[in-house]
Enzyme design. Structure first.
Site, PDB file in Angstrom:
ATOM      1  N   ASP A 236     104.220  96.965  24.747  1.00 22.56           N
ATOM      2  CA  ASP A 236     104.370  97.300  26.170  1.00 22.56           C
ATOM      3  C   ASP A 236     103.710  98.639  26.494  1.00 22.56           C
ATOM      4  O   ASP A 236     103.096  98.801  27.540  1.00 22.56           O
ATOM      5  CB  ASP A 236     105.855  97.363  26.553  1.00 22.56           C
ATOM      6  CG  ASP A 236     106.507  95.986  26.479  1.00 22.56           C
ATOM      7  OD1 ASP A 236     105.753  94.989  26.416  1.00 22.56           O
ATOM      8  OD2 ASP A 236     107.740  95.914  26.467  1.00 22.56           O
TER       9      ASP A 236
ATOM     10  N   SER B  93      89.747  59.611  28.118  1.00 26.50           N
ATOM     11  CA  SER B  93      91.066  59.352  27.539  1.00 26.50           C
ATOM     12  C   SER B  93      90.846  58.547  26.263  1.00 26.50           C
ATOM     13  O   SER B  93      89.725  58.166  25.948  1.00 26.50           O
ATOM     14  CB  SER B  93      91.939  58.585  28.524  1.00 26.50           C
ATOM     15  OG  SER B  93      91.344  57.351  28.781  1.00 26.50           O
TER      16      SER B  93
ATOM     17  N   GLU C  42      96.193  63.462  13.685  1.00 26.25           N
ATOM     18  CA  GLU C  42      96.793  64.585  14.417  1.00 26.25           C
ATOM     19  C   GLU C  42      98.045  64.126  15.142  1.00 26.25           C
ATOM     20  O   GLU C  42      98.285  62.934  15.284  1.00 26.25           O
ATOM     21  CB  GLU C  42      95.820  65.106  15.498  1.00 26.25           C
ATOM     22  CG  GLU C  42      94.516  65.600  14.974  1.00 26.25           C
ATOM     23  CD  GLU C  42      93.546  65.953  16.108  1.00 26.25           C
ATOM     24  OE1 GLU C  42      94.015  66.176  17.251  1.00 26.25           O
ATOM     25  OE2 GLU C  42      92.346  65.999  15.842  1.00 26.25           O
TER      26      GLU C  42
ATOM     27  N   LYS D  85     100.125  63.580  18.597  1.00 23.63           N
ATOM     28  CA  LYS D  85      99.796  63.348  20.006  1.00 23.63           C
ATOM     29  C   LYS D  85     100.855  64.077  20.833  1.00 23.63           C
ATOM     30  O   LYS D  85     101.988  63.637  20.954  1.00 23.63           O
ATOM     31  CB  LYS D  85      99.781  61.863  20.337  1.00 23.63           C
ATOM     32  CG  LYS D  85      99.305  61.617  21.765  1.00 23.63           C
ATOM     33  CD  LYS D  85      99.069  60.152  22.040  1.00 23.63           C
ATOM     34  CE  LYS D  85      98.374  59.927  23.368  1.00 23.63           C
ATOM     35  NZ  LYS D  85      99.057  60.520  24.501  1.00 23.63           N
TER      36      LYS D  85
ATOM     37  N   GLU E 194      96.181  70.593  24.590  1.00 18.68           N
ATOM     38  CA  GLU E 194      97.355  70.194  25.363  1.00 18.68           C
ATOM     39  C   GLU E 194      98.220  71.408  25.667  1.00 18.68           C
ATOM     40  O   GLU E 194      98.559  72.168  24.763  1.00 18.68           O
ATOM     41  CB  GLU E 194      98.148  69.177  24.515  1.00 18.68           C
ATOM     42  CG  GLU E 194      99.090  68.333  25.292  1.00 18.68           C
ATOM     43  CD  GLU E 194      98.419  67.069  25.869  1.00 18.68           C
ATOM     44  OE1 GLU E 194      97.174  66.982  25.849  1.00 18.68           O
ATOM     45  OE2 GLU E 194      99.170  66.188  26.326  1.00 18.68           O
TER      46      GLU E 194
ATOM     47  N   LYS F 295     101.102  55.171  19.139  1.00 14.55           N
ATOM     48  CA  LYS F 295     102.351  55.708  19.696  1.00 14.55           C
ATOM     49  C   LYS F 295     103.560  55.365  18.846  1.00 14.55           C
ATOM     50  O   LYS F 295     103.533  54.460  18.025  1.00 14.55           O
ATOM     51  CB  LYS F 295     102.539  55.124  21.092  1.00 14.55           C
ATOM     52  CG  LYS F 295     101.466  55.583  22.055  1.00 14.55           C
ATOM     53  CD  LYS F 295     102.110  56.188  23.252  1.00 14.55           C
ATOM     54  CE  LYS F 295     101.152  56.288  24.401  1.00 14.55           C
ATOM     55  NZ  LYS F 295     101.822  56.773  25.591  1.00 14.55           N
TER      56      LYS F 295
ATOM     57  N   CYS G 297     145.919  54.144  27.461  1.00 10.42           N
ATOM     58  CA  CYS G 297     147.371  54.038  27.292  1.00 10.42           C
ATOM     59  C   CYS G 297     148.161  54.504  28.498  1.00 10.42           C
ATOM     60  O   CYS G 297     149.390  54.380  28.512  1.00 10.42           O
ATOM     61  CB  CYS G 297     147.819  54.806  26.056  1.00 10.42           C
ATOM     62  SG  CYS G 297     147.829  56.579  26.275  1.00 10.42           S
TER      63      CYS G 297
ATOM     64  N   CYS H 208     143.576  62.741  26.173  1.00  3.61           N
ATOM     65  CA  CYS H 208     144.776  61.944  26.354  1.00  3.61           C
ATOM     66  C   CYS H 208     145.904  62.643  25.601  1.00  3.61           C
ATOM     67  O   CYS H 208     145.718  63.106  24.481  1.00  3.61           O
ATOM     68  CB  CYS H 208     144.553  60.548  25.778  1.00  3.61           C
ATOM     69  SG  CYS H 208     146.081  59.644  25.558  1.00  3.61           S
TER      70      CYS H 208
ATOM     71  N   CYS I 220     148.746  56.059  21.976  1.00  2.00           N
ATOM     72  CA  CYS I 220     147.474  55.596  22.516  1.00  2.00           C
ATOM     73  C   CYS I 220     146.705  54.715  21.519  1.00  2.00           C
ATOM     74  O   CYS I 220     146.499  55.107  20.369  1.00  2.00           O
ATOM     75  CB  CYS I 220     146.629  56.807  22.888  1.00  2.00           C
ATOM     76  SG  CYS I 220     145.047  56.361  23.600  1.00  2.00           S
TER      77      CYS I 220
HETATM   78  S1  IVH Z   1      91.900  63.580  21.837  1.00  2.62           S
HETATM   79  C1  IVH Z   1      88.125  61.795  23.444  1.00  2.62           C
HETATM   80  N1  IVH Z   1      93.964  64.477  20.549  1.00  2.62           N
HETATM   81  O1  IVH Z   1      96.464  62.230  24.961  1.00  2.62           O
HETATM   82  C2  IVH Z   1      89.428  62.182  22.896  1.00  2.62           C
HETATM   83  N2  IVH Z   1      94.282  63.797  22.792  1.00  2.62           N
HETATM   84  O2  IVH Z   1      94.148  60.016  26.394  1.00  2.62           O
HETATM   85  C3  IVH Z   1      90.222  62.969  23.847  1.00  2.62           C
HETATM   86  N3  IVH Z   1      96.567  64.129  23.624  1.00  2.62           N
HETATM   87  O3  IVH Z   1      95.846  63.091  27.948  1.00  2.62           O
HETATM   88  C4  IVH Z   1      91.630  63.209  23.525  1.00  2.62           C
HETATM   89  N4  IVH Z   1      97.391  64.972  21.786  1.00  2.62           N
HETATM   90  O4  IVH Z   1      95.777  65.188  26.552  1.00  2.62           O
HETATM   91  C5  IVH Z   1      93.518  63.982  21.707  1.00  2.62           C
HETATM   92  N5  IVH Z   1      95.711  65.358  19.271  1.00  2.62           N
HETATM   93  C6  IVH Z   1      95.259  64.854  20.431  1.00  2.62           C
HETATM   94  C7  IVH Z   1      96.096  64.691  21.548  1.00  2.62           C
HETATM   95  C8  IVH Z   1      95.570  64.153  22.719  1.00  2.62           C
HETATM   96  C9  IVH Z   1      97.664  64.633  23.022  1.00  2.62           C
HETATM   97  C10 IVH Z   1      96.552  63.609  25.011  1.00  2.62           C
HETATM   98  C11 IVH Z   1      95.401  64.056  25.839  1.00  2.62           C
HETATM   99  C12 IVH Z   1      95.133  62.898  26.770  1.00  2.62           C
HETATM  100  C13 IVH Z   1      95.715  61.751  26.038  1.00  2.62           C
HETATM  101  C14 IVH Z   1      94.627  60.884  25.468  1.00  2.62           C
END
Ligand code: IVH
Length: 725
Positions: free
Chosen positions: A73, A118, A155, A157, A214, A365, A465, A480, A486
């Protein structure tokens, strides 16, 4: 332009990437292109910026601060003061820019230099989904069964929102949301407030670098934020609301027009890819694999999740999916799956894209942990210990891998706070083995309040009860009070009564009690003593000999003591020692059952909560009836004259005993004092009436003298008890 290795400029504490320029001229946008100029303030500003960048990285990304917050700070304020004095030398990458600028009317549009695509989602949430992806990749690459495994990067998600961070000449100039993939919104001011996102990059970063990743909120940060929001709402602040989940809270914060508000929302970031990368200038990084890219991003100061891993072919992808699935609930943030990416950039290029989705990546997923459904009713369940829990009955919904029809609302306050009503659409969450819960109500703006169901109220009688249900002061739960009667508490009550420290029925364990109650053989405690040999012997897996042993044990248990019997009744807050104190004080059970709260309070060990609990228990006719029936079945104990009968010369007096008394042991002295209505405490305070001191009294005596508490010896005590004083 000169780039000094950090250690030459500042001993020790600097990371290799901290860049320090000896000087630069009047700042226009980027100080690194300016001509060197030796002004001490300007030098100091650069040094402070570099130092603060490094400490922010240590703090936010590496989680290992090198200096105390107060020191940070101090440096920060020094930089702020210098920037105020020399606004021309302020830079967009200054850590002071993190605290946000002016509120906006709306966000500007940003056309992405490289579209933000996406990824395809593998619909099969089972491990076989990974196999399907690998097979597709191999087919596209025209690999045969004899070709080696494709190498992937696996990785997490993250469940947040995608952001593109644009760095030009190492400085964060723009941050944008994904939008429709072509055009997003400029949220730079808000993103700058995220401590984990570097505002400036090391010298070897490319001249133009877009980092994609993200923005998310940790679960603990989310809880803290919601707690703060609740406090604000309680104080009547307008326009405040709580958030249903970390992702909504993160999205709300990023799309907040006032950066000062965004700065108060605790956001985090993980990098997982790049957009435009233009080499030139000092930057010369080139990536041949995705893993190398991630490692380089990490080196440049971006948070990259530690779980990223390479995987050879489908079997290792499957193993990753399973490993992370098991770990999912322990992570401090939400993920909704894992992502697999072909590691080689050359292979990625060969695979290319179909309809705006890369062929080289897939999202795999896990079953969603949150779903929407409708509340069909709100029931109240009674637990084994008598706790009443409101439970939402739901239209069946598949969440967290199972079909859910009930979700807990925890207690009355929670149900009210969430304001769940019959007919509402709610978010249900089921994470791991945790029981499903209602996260919150999804408002229906078109629905008038009058058309919603009634506000939930907890019933004041037990739905099982019919005994009174009470909520003790300072507690969240209703309970209770018909413990012995009961149906919901039957098994628990019987086991408690039969345990060794209570009346002790040897051999009557939880399996047997379970069987007896489930078969309807016993309903209440007295039924135990009506059990015949035939009834017992007819139970599953019950040998004649064992049945006989139980009958004998039951017979033996009839002869007990008052403290054991009293403890065995399972009255809330009445443990063994309280039961002993009550038995000693009153001598007889009827006296205890009829004692007023005031009379109960005279017992050593009994405070207002215990007194109230005893009263409530014996005020339930059902409980008294059970006691009578037990006596009628032959359960008995010796009864005594109450110790409370005699005079109480020490009533209301608090004693502390210290040192060695001439004739009495400590316990004997305590018993005498208590029998005469006094109380004995362990430490001297202003409330102490007398300190009873013997030989070699120590600090307690000193304390008594200090506080002016009367000090007496053993003979004075005896005189107080037996009169003549
Ligand atoms: S790669 C071309 N890696 O998932 C590849 N996406 O449609 C582009 N997401 O909204 C995405 N974790 O924000 C990638 N380890 C990860 C991810 C990731 C989350 C999200 C991303 C996007 C959706 C993919």
């Amino acid at each position: 332009m000169t780039w000094l290795p950090a250690h030459r400029w500042h001993a020790g504490s600097f990371l290799e990437f901290a860049q320090v320029q000896p000087a630069s001229a009047v700042m226009v946008t980027l100080d690194m292109f300016a001509e060197p100029q030796e002004h001490p303030d300007q030098l100091r500003m650069q040094a402070l910026r570099a130092q603060l960048h490094q400490h922010a990285h240590q703090y936010y990304v590496l989680d290992t601060p090198l200096i105390p917050d107060a020191e940070y700070d101090r440096l920060f304020q020094e930089l702020q003061a210098l920037e105020a004095a020399h606004p021309e030398w302020a830079t967009p990458d200054s850590p002071t820019q993190r605290v946000g600028g002016k509120p906006l009317d709306q966000f500007a549009s940003v056309r992405h230099a490289v579209p933000m695509l996406s990824i395809r989602t593998e619909t099969d949430t089972e491990s076989s989904g990974a196999q399907a992806f690998d097979s597709r990749v191999r087919r596209e690459l025209e690999l045969t069964d004899t070709d080696p495994a494709v190498e992937y990067v696996a990785e997490l998600k993250f469940d947040g929102l995608a952001i593109n961070l644009r760095y030009v000449e190492g400085v964060l100039l723009q941050a944008a949301t994904r939008g429709d993939g072509e055009t997003g919104e400029d949220v730079t001011q808000n993103i700058r407030t995220i401590g984990q996102i570097p505002l400036r990059l090391p010298a070897d970063a490319p001249a133009v670098l877009e980092v994609r990743g993200e923005v998310y909120m940790r679960r603990d940060d989310f809880e803290t934020l919601n707690e703060r929001q609740r406090a604000r709402i309680a104080q009547g602040e307008k326009g405040e609301k709580t958030f249903v989940n970390p992702r909504n809270a993160a999205a709300g914060a990023v799309r907040q027009l006032d950066p000062a508000i965004a700065a108060q929302r605790p956001l985090s970031f993980f990098a997982y890819g790049v957009g435009e990368v233009a080499h030139g200038g000092p930057g010369n990084a080139r990536f041949t694999t995705h893993m190398e890219l991630l490692q380089t991003l990490k080196k440049w100061g971006f948070p990259v999740a530690e779980q990223v891993d390479t995987a050879q072919g489908a079997p290792e992808l499957i193993a990753y999916h399973q490993r992370i699935g098991a770990l999912r609930d322990q992570l401090p943030y939400d993920i909704d799956g894992v992502v697999y990416k072909v590691n080689s950039i050359a292979l990625q290029q060969r695979l290319g894209f179909v309809s705006r989705e890369p062929r080289w990546a897939v999202a795999h997923k896990y079953p969603a942990q949150e779903q929407l459904t409708t509340v069909l009713g709100i029931d109240v369940q009674v637990g084994r210990t008598g706790k009443l829990t409101p439970v939402a009955k739901l239209a069946p919904v598949f969440v967290g891998g199972v079909t859910v029809t009930n979700a807990t609302l925890h207690n009355e306050d929670e149900a009210r706070r969430k304001d769940v009503r019959v007919g509402d659409t709610v978010i249900v969450r089921r994470a791991g083995d945790v029981i499903p819960e209602v996260v919150g109500v999804v408002p229906k703006p078109e629905q008038p309040e009058s058309e919603r169901g009634p506000v939930f109220t907890m019933p004041r009688i037990c739905p099982v009860c019919g005994s009174a249900a009470v909520r003790e002061e300072g507690e969240a739960d209703y309970r209770c009070t018909g413990g012995l009667f009961c149906g919901a508490q039957r098994k628990q009550a019987i086991l408690h009564f039969a345990q060794r420290r209570a009346v002790e029925v040897e051999g009557l364990g939880d399996k047997l009690v379970e069987q007896l109650v489930d078969a309807g053989t016993i309903h209440t405690l007295p039924d135990l003593y009506r059990l015949g040999l035939t009834a017992l012997a007819s139970l599953d897996r019950m040998a004649d000999k064992s049945a006989q042993n139980i009958v004998t044990a039951l017979e033996k248990s009839k002869q007990t003591t008052l403290p054991r019997f009293l403890f065995g009744l399972g009255i809330r807050h009445v443990g063994e020692s309280t039961a002993k104190a009550l038995a000693k004080h009153f001598g007889q059970l009827d006296a205890i059952m009829d004692a007023s709260e005031e009379a109960l309070l005279e017992v050593n060990d009994v405070g207002p909560i215990v007194a109230k609990s005893l009263r409530t228990f014996f005020d339930q006719p059902h409980n008294r009836e059970v006691v009578e029936q037990l006596r009628a079945c032959g359960v008995h104990w010796p009864e005594n004259e109450p110790t409370s009968a005699g005079p109480k010369p020490l009533a209301g007096k608090i004693f502390v005993i210290t040192g060695t008394l001439p004739t009495l042991g400590r316990d004997a002295a305590k018993d005498l004092i208590e029998a005469a209505g006094g109380k004995v405490s362990g430490s001297v305070s202003k409330k102490t009436s007398y300190v009873l001191a013997g030989a070699e009294a120590g600090s307690k005596l000193d304390r008594a003298l200090e506080l002016g508490v009367a000090v007496i010896d053993e003979s004075t005590l005896m005189e107080m008890i037996h009169g003549s004083m």
